[in-house]
Write an enzyme that holds these catalytic residues in place. Structure first.
Site, PDB file in Angstrom:
ATOM      1  N   GLU A 159      64.389 -19.010  92.365  1.00 30.99           N
ATOM      2  CA  GLU A 159      63.520 -18.871  90.849  1.00 30.99           C
ATOM      3  C   GLU A 159      64.507 -18.996  90.035  1.00 30.99           C
ATOM      4  O   GLU A 159      64.797 -18.118  88.992  1.00 30.99           O
ATOM      5  CB  GLU A 159      63.055 -17.445  90.923  1.00 30.99           C
ATOM      6  CG  GLU A 159      62.110 -17.151  91.864  1.00 30.99           C
ATOM      7  CD  GLU A 159      61.674 -15.549  91.980  1.00 30.99           C
ATOM      8  OE1 GLU A 159      61.678 -14.806  91.104  1.00 30.99           O
ATOM      9  OE2 GLU A 159      60.943 -15.469  93.165  1.00 30.99           O
ATOM     10  N   GLU A 264      56.126 -18.034 101.091  1.00 31.23           N
ATOM     11  CA  GLU A 264      55.702 -16.617 100.528  1.00 31.23           C
ATOM     12  C   GLU A 264      54.255 -16.470 100.586  1.00 31.23           C
ATOM     13  O   GLU A 264      53.859 -15.944  99.436  1.00 31.23           O
ATOM     14  CB  GLU A 264      56.403 -16.136  99.565  1.00 31.23           C
ATOM     15  CG  GLU A 264      58.004 -16.334  99.520  1.00 31.23           C
ATOM     16  CD  GLU A 264      58.731 -15.582  98.444  1.00 31.23           C
ATOM     17  OE1 GLU A 264      58.179 -14.794  97.526  1.00 31.23           O
ATOM     18  OE2 GLU A 264      60.032 -15.737  98.453  1.00 31.23           O
TER      19      GLU A 264
HETATM   20  O1  G3I Z   1      64.373   0.352  99.555  1.00 36.84           O
HETATM   21  C1  G3I Z   1      64.011   1.124  98.216  1.00 36.84           C
HETATM   22  C2  G3I Z   1      63.721   2.687  98.452  1.00 36.84           C
HETATM   23  O2  G3I Z   1      64.939   3.170  99.161  1.00 36.84           O
HETATM   24  C3  G3I Z   1      63.212   3.435  97.200  1.00 36.84           C
HETATM   25  O3  G3I Z   1      63.113   4.678  97.804  1.00 36.84           O
HETATM   26  C4  G3I Z   1      61.941   2.635  96.905  1.00 36.84           C
HETATM   27  C5  G3I Z   1      61.295   3.390  95.607  1.00 36.84           C
HETATM   28  O4  G3I Z   1      60.636   2.569  94.796  1.00 36.84           O
HETATM   29  O5  G3I Z   1      62.403   1.435  96.378  1.00 36.84           O
HETATM   30  C6  G3I Z   1      62.600   0.681  97.465  1.00 36.84           C
HETATM   31  O6  G3I Z   1      62.894  -0.784  97.141  1.00 36.84           O
HETATM   32  C7  G3I Z   1      61.901  -1.490  96.842  1.00 36.84           C
HETATM   33  C8  G3I Z   1      61.894  -2.707  97.837  1.00 36.84           C
HETATM   34  O7  G3I Z   1      60.723  -3.626  97.433  1.00 36.84           O
HETATM   35  C9  G3I Z   1      61.558  -2.309  99.246  1.00 36.84           C
HETATM   36  O8  G3I Z   1      60.479  -1.870  99.429  1.00 36.84           O
HETATM   37  C10 G3I Z   1      61.885  -1.835  95.472  1.00 36.84           C
HETATM   38  O9  G3I Z   1      61.720  -0.656  94.442  1.00 36.84           O
HETATM   39  C11 G3I Z   1      60.926  -2.857  95.111  1.00 36.84           C
HETATM   40  O10 G3I Z   1      61.128  -3.501  93.912  1.00 36.84           O
HETATM   41  C12 G3I Z   1      61.077  -4.022  96.070  1.00 36.84           C
HETATM   42  O11 G3I Z   1      59.975  -5.034  95.773  1.00 36.84           O
HETATM   43  C13 G3I Z   1      60.311  -6.230  96.372  1.00 36.84           C
HETATM   44  C14 G3I Z   1      60.352  -7.342  95.344  1.00 36.84           C
HETATM   45  O12 G3I Z   1      60.628  -8.676  95.902  1.00 36.84           O
HETATM   46  C15 G3I Z   1      61.374  -7.122  94.354  1.00 36.84           C
HETATM   47  O13 G3I Z   1      62.892  -7.699  94.899  1.00 36.84           O
HETATM   48  C16 G3I Z   1      58.735  -6.699  97.324  1.00 36.84           C
HETATM   49  O14 G3I Z   1      58.964  -5.684  98.242  1.00 36.84           O
HETATM   50  C17 G3I Z   1      59.133  -7.820  97.834  1.00 36.84           C
HETATM   51  O15 G3I Z   1      57.873  -8.182  98.438  1.00 36.84           O
HETATM   52  C18 G3I Z   1      59.292  -8.993  96.845  1.00 36.84           C
HETATM   53  O16 G3I Z   1      59.310 -10.229  97.095  1.00 36.84           O
HETATM   54  C19 G3I Z   1      59.840 -11.336  96.288  1.00 36.84           C
HETATM   55  C20 G3I Z   1      60.570 -12.263  96.986  1.00 36.84           C
HETATM   56  O17 G3I Z   1      61.770 -11.897  97.476  1.00 36.84           O
HETATM   57  C21 G3I Z   1      60.830 -13.417  96.039  1.00 36.84           C
HETATM   58  N1  G3I Z   1      59.740 -14.087  95.341  1.00 36.84           N
HETATM   59  C22 G3I Z   1      58.804 -13.058  94.919  1.00 36.84           C
HETATM   60  C23 G3I Z   1      58.356 -12.132  96.071  1.00 36.84           C
HETATM   61  C24 G3I Z   1      57.308 -10.980  95.476  1.00 36.84           C
HETATM   62  O18 G3I Z   1      57.893 -10.390  94.229  1.00 36.84           O
END
Ligand code: G3I
Length: 375
Positions: A159, A264
């Site tokens: 991105e 994705e």
């Molecule tokens: O692991 C922590 C956990 O310890 C904590 O208790 C919890 C509380 O909110 O958060 C957890 O982390 C979360 C993580 O997902 C794992 O579940 C983050 O808050 C959350 O922001 C994160 O979201 C991910 C997002 O990327 C942000 O990086 C999504 O699961 C994931 O599907 C998404 O994937 C992205 C690709 O990497 C790039 N392209 C877009 C795509 C969708 O956003």
């Protein structure tokens, strides 16, 4: 003892039922249906890898030949503090893929999101170019180096462009300058010479973005820097991209001699009054009345519409199977999709091929059938 035996029998029967259910009307699996054309995979979370989510794990083993870690290999989870790496989840993920003979995709090395703040700071000040380049190199050499020879391909940079084709004003760009992308690819090639290296983004089907990505790949290649393919994330909807827009993107990449990975994929079925297209994790909207209409289940008519949409998109991938190398769904089942939280929190979406009870949806059958159509 009796109870444990009974529980084991029930578990085995349930898994068999899931495996059967995931065998669908023809008994053909996704990876079988598409094996002559491209890899088919899913993004996994740690509960699938560990087997705690046994139903999803059974689907993954039966259906997919490539896997991506939804979060476990990103900068934040692997490198939370300066000098401190944590490979537990990433190791488990790579071991799982290796053991099951799957093409393991590393996601992702250089991204502006899910990267800890310390990376871009130098005390109170912003980190300068040399510091940032040293941190980027250390991160890539350590993470990609650790899995050298075991990763099919890395999303090296994620991105980096805005939809208009200009470079995103990310902390990597601001701190290093435009060559941060070529540096990342150079470091990745050094860290794992055999892994394929990809540039990954959403909305690559938008013409300005496609043109910018193609220019980038050509520019890097002209400098002798290896880029093996481009990932279009495919966070799509019923109305976007238009089929003609998707074909135009694939045609442009075909003409440029660049392989494409659909990295994705998910199709949102929910209303989108914000007219938002894409996956910018920083974007959030307030929920509006009527934008969460399927909390009690997905109506048959919408199921059918989703199946048709998946069928037409896979039909297009088939037309371009000379350059489409892989299609990865962003999750296994509807119960574990990031789209329940984006772009507003707490909705009930149905974007994948398996439902919340891990049953194959009509969209699953449509994708299987689409392999027999086209050319
Ligand atoms: O692991 C922590 C956990 O310890 C904590 O208790 C919890 C509380 O909110 O958060 C957890 O982390 C979360 C993580 O997902 C794992 O579940 C983050 O808050 C959350 O922001 C994160 O979201 C991910 C997002 O990327 C942000 O990086 C999504 O699961 C994931 O599907 C998404 O994937 C992205 C690709 O990497 C790039 N392209 C877009 C795509 C969708 O956003």
């Amino acid at each position: 003892m009796k109870t444990r035996l009974h529980r084991t029998t029930v578990t085995v029967l349930c898994l068999a039922a899931w495996a059967l259910a995931a065998g669908q009307d023809s008994g053909t699996t996704l990876k079988q249906a598409w094996e002559k054309h491209f890899l088919v995979g899913a993004a996994l979370n740690p509960n699938v890898v560990s087997g705690k989510d046994s139903a999803a794990a059974a689907i993954v083993k039966a259906q997919f030949n490539t896997i991506t870690a939804e979060n476990a290999m990103k900068f934040g989870p692997t490198h939370p503090k300066s000098g401190e790496y944590n490979f537990k989840l990433a190791d488990e993920f790579v071991d799982y893929g290796t053991k099951n003979g799957m093409a393991v995709i590393g996601h992702t090395l250089v991204w502006h999101a899910q990267t800890p703040r310390w990376v871009f700071q130098d005390g109170e000040a912003k980190a300068g170019r040399d510091t940032l380049l040293a941190r980027m190199r250390d991160h890539i050499m350590t993470v990609a180096g650790r899995y050298q020879g075991r990763i099919h391909g890395w999303d090296v940079v994620n991105e980096a462009f805005d939809d208009d084709g200009t470079l995103r004003k990310s902390p990597w760009l601001n701190g290093i300058g435009e060559d941060f992308i070529e540096k990342a690819f150079t470091f990745a090639a050094e860290a794992d010479p055999k892994a394929e290296l990809y540039y990954n983004d959403y909305n690559v089907w938008k013409p300005e973005k496609a043109a910018a990505v193609i220019r980038l790949v050509k520019d890097l290649r002209s400098k002798g820097i290896r880029v093996d393919g481009v990932g279009e994330q495919a966070h799509w909807g019923f109305s976007y991209p238009k089929n003609g827009e998707l074909k135009a993107m694939l045609q442009a990449f075909r003409e440029a001699g660049i392989k494409v990975h659909i990295t994705e994929m998910d199709i949102s079925v929910l209303p989108n009054p914000w007219d938002y297209q894409g996956a910018d994790i920083g974007k959030r909207f307030d929920e509006l009345p009527g934008t969460n209409p399927y909390t009690e289940g997905l109506p048959d008519s919408v199921q059918a519409k989703l199946a048709d949409r998946y069928a037409e998109l896979f039909g297009i991938f088939l037309e371009y199977d000379d350059i489409v190398e892989r299609v990865t769904l962003w999750g296994v089942d509807d119960g574990h999709s990031w789209l329940d939280y984006f772009p507003v929190r707490g909705r009930t979406n149905y974007p994948l091929l398996f439902d919340r009870q891990y049953r194959p949806k009509p969209a699953f059958d449509a994708v299987i059938r689409a392999a027999g159509t086209g050319k």
